[in-house]
Design an enzyme around this catalytic site. Structure first.
Site, mmCIF file in Angstrom:
data_model
loop_
_atom_site.group_PDB
_atom_site.id
_atom_site.type_symbol
_atom_site.label_atom_id
_atom_site.label_comp_id
_atom_site.label_asym_id
_atom_site.label_seq_id
_atom_site.Cartn_x
_atom_site.Cartn_y
_atom_site.Cartn_z
ATOM 1 N N GLY A 100 41.350 32.428 35.853
ATOM 2 C CA GLY A 100 40.427 33.478 36.274
ATOM 3 C C GLY A 100 40.255 34.534 35.192
ATOM 4 N N ASP B 272 46.229 26.883 38.259
ATOM 5 C CA ASP B 272 44.982 27.301 38.923
ATOM 6 C C ASP B 272 44.416 26.102 39.658
ATOM 7 O OD1 ASP B 272 42.235 28.473 39.370
ATOM 8 O OD2 ASP B 272 43.039 29.999 38.027
ATOM 9 N N THR C 169 37.917 29.570 42.059
ATOM 10 C CA THR C 169 37.033 30.603 41.500
ATOM 11 C C THR C 169 37.198 30.738 39.983
ATOM 12 O OG1 THR C 169 38.670 32.320 42.034
ATOM 13 C CG2 THR C 169 36.902 31.975 43.635
ATOM 14 N N GLY C 170 38.283 30.210 39.422
ATOM 15 C CA GLY C 170 38.485 30.274 37.970
ATOM 16 C C GLY C 170 37.920 29.038 37.280
ATOM 17 N N ASP D 40 46.734 23.972 43.871
ATOM 18 C CA ASP D 40 46.507 25.057 44.834
ATOM 19 C C ASP D 40 47.869 25.617 45.243
ATOM 20 O OD1 ASP D 40 46.035 26.668 46.997
ATOM 21 O OD2 ASP D 40 45.074 25.127 48.230
ATOM 22 N N ARG E 65 64.441 30.470 42.528
ATOM 23 C CA ARG E 65 65.183 29.290 42.023
ATOM 24 C C ARG E 65 65.598 29.477 40.571
ATOM 25 N NH1 ARG E 65 61.314 26.184 44.638
ATOM 26 N NH2 ARG E 65 60.224 25.623 42.726
ATOM 27 N N TYR F 55 41.310 39.743 52.721
ATOM 28 C CA TYR F 55 41.862 40.054 51.390
ATOM 29 C C TYR F 55 42.902 41.168 51.507
ATOM 30 C CZ TYR F 55 41.866 41.145 46.368
ATOM 31 O OH TYR F 55 42.225 41.360 45.060
ATOM 32 N N THR G 176 38.620 46.422 37.772
ATOM 33 C CA THR G 176 38.820 46.064 36.367
ATOM 34 C C THR G 176 37.627 45.252 35.889
ATOM 35 O OG1 THR G 176 41.204 46.054 36.733
ATOM 36 C CG2 THR G 176 40.440 44.907 34.782
ATOM 37 N N ARG H 128 30.471 41.258 41.741
ATOM 38 C CA ARG H 128 31.059 42.577 41.505
ATOM 39 C C ARG H 128 30.007 43.503 40.911
ATOM 40 N NH1 ARG H 128 36.169 39.729 39.110
ATOM 41 N NH2 ARG H 128 37.787 40.381 40.551
HETATM 42 N N1 UDP Z 1 27.975 47.382 44.707
HETATM 43 C C1 UDP Z 1 26.650 47.747 44.524
HETATM 44 N N2 UDP Z 1 25.781 46.815 44.020
HETATM 45 C C2 UDP Z 1 26.167 45.556 43.691
HETATM 46 C C3 UDP Z 1 27.517 45.186 43.872
HETATM 47 C C4 UDP Z 1 28.402 46.126 44.389
HETATM 48 O O1 UDP Z 1 26.234 48.899 44.809
HETATM 49 O O2 UDP Z 1 25.296 44.786 43.233
HETATM 50 C C5 UDP Z 1 28.912 48.402 45.220
HETATM 51 C C6 UDP Z 1 29.803 47.946 46.377
HETATM 52 O O3 UDP Z 1 29.139 48.158 47.618
HETATM 53 C C7 UDP Z 1 31.004 48.862 46.179
HETATM 54 C C8 UDP Z 1 31.106 49.047 44.666
HETATM 55 O O4 UDP Z 1 29.804 48.710 44.173
HETATM 56 O O5 UDP Z 1 30.780 50.136 46.766
HETATM 57 C C9 UDP Z 1 32.138 48.138 44.020
HETATM 58 O O6 UDP Z 1 31.931 46.835 44.472
HETATM 59 P P1 UDP Z 1 32.716 45.569 43.905
HETATM 60 O O7 UDP Z 1 32.197 44.394 44.690
HETATM 61 O O8 UDP Z 1 32.607 45.494 42.433
HETATM 62 O O9 UDP Z 1 34.252 45.820 44.241
HETATM 63 P P2 UDP Z 1 35.070 46.575 45.411
HETATM 64 O O10 UDP Z 1 35.570 47.817 44.778
HETATM 65 O O11 UDP Z 1 34.167 46.849 46.570
HETATM 66 O O12 UDP Z 1 36.150 45.602 45.744
#
Ligand code: UDP
Length: 310
Positions: A11, A32, A36-37, A55, A105, A144, A174, A185
Site C-alpha cells: 500500500g 499483502d 487495495t495495495g 490475507d 512467537r 474502520y 497522510t 481521499r
Molecule cells: N472530501 C472532500 N472532497 C473529496 C474527498 C473528500 O471534500 O473529493 C472531504 C471529506 O468529506 C473529509 C475530508 O475531505 O471531510 C477528508 O477526507 P478523506 O476521505 O481524505 O479522509 P478522512 O479524513 O475523512 O478519513
C-alpha cells in the site's frame, strides 16, 4: 540489520515504510493480499526484500526469525473501507491477532498502525492521546473506527498479559506519492481533478478541517517510535490544520487549475475537525514534521505530472 515483517506492504504507507527500512539496511518481509495495495508500489526498491501474498485475517505465514512486526494491512481511505466493511473488520481484528501472535512467537517488537479515526468526531481539540474519542459504534464508518479501536485493545492486552513490546501509532491524514489512484481521499481527488481540468468536489460546505502530514515525515516518526522504548499510543501527524475548502484553494493555486469548485453532500459521520496534539512525539522522539501543506502539494503535483499523467 533487523528482519522486519510489514503487513500491508504494497500500500501507500506500507511501501514507503519498506523503502525507509531497506534504505537503512534492514531485511523486509512484505505481506499483502493486494486488495487495495499493488506490488508495483515496491518495484523501485532494492535490498533484502521478500514478498508474501497473503490475507493476514486468515493467518501470517512467516518462517525464520523476526525482530519487528509492523501491522499496516487495512483498507484506509473511506470509500475503500466502506466498500469492504466485513474485510475491514476482519483485518483489524483477526489480522491484528495474527500479527501479534507472530510478534509474540519471536519476542519481536510490535507496531500497530492505528488512526486519528479512533477519536471519531472529536469533542476535544486538538486531540491528545489521553482523549477517549467520540465514535458512532453503529454508523457506516464504524467498520474502520471500531476495528482500529479493537486492534488497539488487543495489542495493549498482549502488552499487559505477555509483556509484548507494543507501540501504537495514531496516524492523521497522510499524503504523498503512491496513494492509490481513485482512492477517493481528498488530496488524491483534488489533485487528479485539478490536473485533468475537472471541477474540485468539496463535500459539505468545506468548513470541516483536517491536518495533513507529508508521507516521509510520517514514516520518519513511525520508525522513531519503533526504535523507542515507548509503549502504547502516540499521535504522529502534522498539526497544521486546514479547512477542506482551503485545501481545494491551495491545490488550485499550486496547479494553476482554472476548474471551478463544486459542492457535494457530506458523507455520514464525517468528522468536523481534526488536529493532532504531538506533545508526546516531540518529547519522547524529538520528532517534528518538516514539510508544510503547500510544499507537499507542490511536490505531489510534480510527481503526478511525471508518474501518472506524463
Ligand atoms: N472530501 C472532500 N472532497 C473529496 C474527498 C473528500 O471534500 O473529493 C472531504 C471529506 O468529506 C473529509 C475530508 O475531505 O471531510 C477528508 O477526507 P478523506 O476521505 O481524505 O479522509 P478522512 O479524513 O475523512 O478519513
Amino acid at each position: 540489520m533487523r528482519r522486519v515483517v510489514v503487513t500491508g506492504a504494497a500500500g501507500f504507507l506500507g511501501s514507503t515504510i519498506c523503502e525507509h527500512l531497506l534504505a537503512a539496511g534492514d531485511a523486509v518481509v512484505a505481506v499483502d493480499d493486494c486488495s487495495t495495495g499493488r506490488w508495483s508500489n515496491l518495484d523501485h526498491l532494492t535490498g533484502d526484500l521478500t514478498c508474501v501474498e497473503h490475507d493476514v485475517s486468515t493467518g501470517l505465514p512467516v518462517d525464520g526469525p523476526v525482530d519487528a512486526v509492523m501491522h499496516f494491512a487495512s483498507a484506509a481511505s473511506p470509500p475503500a473501507y466502506l466498500a469492504r466493511p466485513l474485510e475491514t473488520l476482519a483485518v483489524g481484528s483477526e489480522g491484528t491477532r495474527h500479527a501479534l501472535e507472530l510478534a509474540r512467537r519471536n519476542d519481536a517488537r510490535f507496531l500497530l498502525a492505528s488512526t486519528s479515526e479512533i477519536y471519531g468526531d472529536p469533542l476535544v481539540h486538538p486531540q491528545p492521546e489521553t482523549y477517549w474519542g467520540n465514535v458512532n459504534s453503529v454508523g457506516p464508518r464504524s467498520v474502520y473506527d471500531e476495528a482500529k479501536r479493537f486492534a488497539e485493545a488487543i495489542a495493549m492486552a498482549h502488552h499487559r498479559t505477555f509483556a509484548l513490546d507494543v507501540k501504537i501509532v495514531r496516524i492523521f491524514n497522510t499524503y504523498g506519492p503512491r496513494m492509490a489512484p481513485g482512492d477517493g481521499r481528498v488530496i488524491t481527488n483534488f489533485l487528479e481533478q485539478a490536473l485533468t481540468g475537472r471541477p474540485l468536489t468539496v463535500y459539505g460546505d468545506g468548513s470541516q478541517t483536517r491536518s495533513f502530514c507529508w508521507v516521509d515525515d510520517e514514516v520518519r516518526g513511525i520508525l522513531a517510535l519503533l526504535a523507542s522504548a515507548w509503549n502504547g499510543p502516540m499521535n504522529i501527524g502534522n498539526p497544521g490544520e486546514f479547512t477542506v475548502l482551503e485545501c481545494a484553494e491551495i491545490v488550485r493555486e499550486i496547479t494553476g487549475a482554472t476548474a471551478e469548485i463544486v459542492f457535494e453532500p457530506l458523507p455520514t459521520d464525517d468528522p468536523t475537525r481534526r488536529r493532532p496534539d504531538i506533545t508526546v512525539a516531540r518529547r519522547e522522539l524529538g520528532w517534528e514534521p518538516t514539510v508544510d501543506l503547500r510544499e507537499g502539494i507542490t511536490r505531489l503535483a510534480a510527481w503526478y505530472r511525471t508518474e501518472r499523467l506524463g
